[in-house]
Design a protein around this motif. Structure first.
Motif: not given
Length: 227
Positions: A73, A142, A160, A207
Motif C-alpha cells: 500500500r 490510500h 482499505s 467512496r
C-alpha cells in the motif's frame, strides 16, 4: 525546498492534530482487541519483511520491517503522489519515516526529490505549506486512518481506503476546502455542500467521491492541475 509551495497557517496542523487526538484512543483500543473466535492469528504474529525502499525511494536510516500488504500500500501511495507531482520534480529519491513495531503503521517526516542536481524536501512535516495538505490528501486517498502528529508528522495505519466520517477525515476536508480550494466559510457541518459548489460532482462522503476529492486536493496543493 527553497522554492516551497504556498505557506499556510499553523492552525491547519494544530486543528488536524487535535482532531486526530480524539480518534487515537479508540483506534488504539480497536487495534489491541483480539480477533473474534481466535480463528486467525493477530497481525503482530504475521512475519515481517525487511525493506529498504518505498516504491523508488530509499528509506532514510536503512531497512525497516513491514507487514507485506502494508508495504504494498505504501508503494502504491508514493507512486500515486509522484504521478501527481510537478513534471520538473524527479520521482522521490528518499523517504524519511518510522515504522511501528508491528509493521502496520508508518509515520512520515519527509519526501525528498532530486531537482537541479540537488536533493530537496518536497514534503517536510514541520513546514506548513500547500505541499503538506497535498501530501495529507494523498495519504487519505490510500489509507483509512491518517493522523497529524507532533511537529506535523503524518501517521498512517494499514487498511482499505475510503470515507469513514472520522474526526481526522473531516478535519482534513475542512482544511482542504479553506486553504486549497478557497472555500473559507466551510465548517465541519457543511463542507460537503461547499465541495459540491466548487464543481465536484460526486458526493465527497462516498467512496468514489472521497477518492476524487483527495486526488484533486493533492493536485491542487502541488499545483499540477487547475480547476
Amino acid at each position: 525546498m527553497t522554492d516551497s509551495l504556498t505557506p499556510l497557517s499553523r492552525r491547519i496542523l494544530l486543528g488536524a492534530a487535535a482532531a486526530s487526538a480524539v480518534t487515537v484512543a479508540g483506534a488504539t483500543a480497536a487495534h489491541a482487541a483480539p480477533p473474534a473466535g481466535g480463528a486467525s492469528p493477530p497481525r503482530s504474529a504475521q512475519p515481517l519483511l525487511a525493506r529498504d525502499r518505498i516504491a523508488t525511494a530509499r528509506l532514510a536510516g536503512g531497512p525497516a520491517r513491514f507487514q507485506a500488504d502494508f508495504h504494498e500500500r505504501l508503494d502504491a501511495w508514493l507512486a500515486f503522489w509522484s504521478a501527481n507531482s510537478p513534471r520538473n520534480w524527479s520521482t522521490p529519491v528518499e523517504v524519511d519515516g518510522t515504522v511501528s513495531a508491528h509493521g502496520d503503521a508508518f509515520t512520515l517526516h519527509a519526501i525528498r526529490i532530486s531537482r537541479d542536481d540537488e536533493t530537496r524536501d518536497a514534503f517536510a512535516a514541520g513546514r506548513a505549506d500547500a505541499a503538506h495538505l497535498a501530501t495529507l490528501a494523498s495519504l487519505h486517498h490510500h489509507f483509512p486512518s491518517v493522523r497529524v502528529g507532533t511537529g506535523g508528522a503524518l501517521r498512517v495505519t494499514d487498511g482499505s481506503a475510503g470515507w469513514t466520517g472520522s474526526a481526522e477525515q473531516v478535519a482534513f476536508a475542512v482544511a482542504a476546502c479553506r486553504e486549497l480550494w478557497g472555500l473559507r466559510a466551510a465548517e465541519a457541518s457543511d463542507w460537503r455542500e461547499h465541495v459540491r459548489r466548487a464543481g465536484h460532482a460526486a458526493d465527497p462522503a462516498s467512496r468514489s467521491g472521497w477518492a476524487a476529492f483527495t486526488r484533486a486536493s493533492l493536485r491542487r496543493g502541488l499545483r499540477t492541475e487547475s480547476y
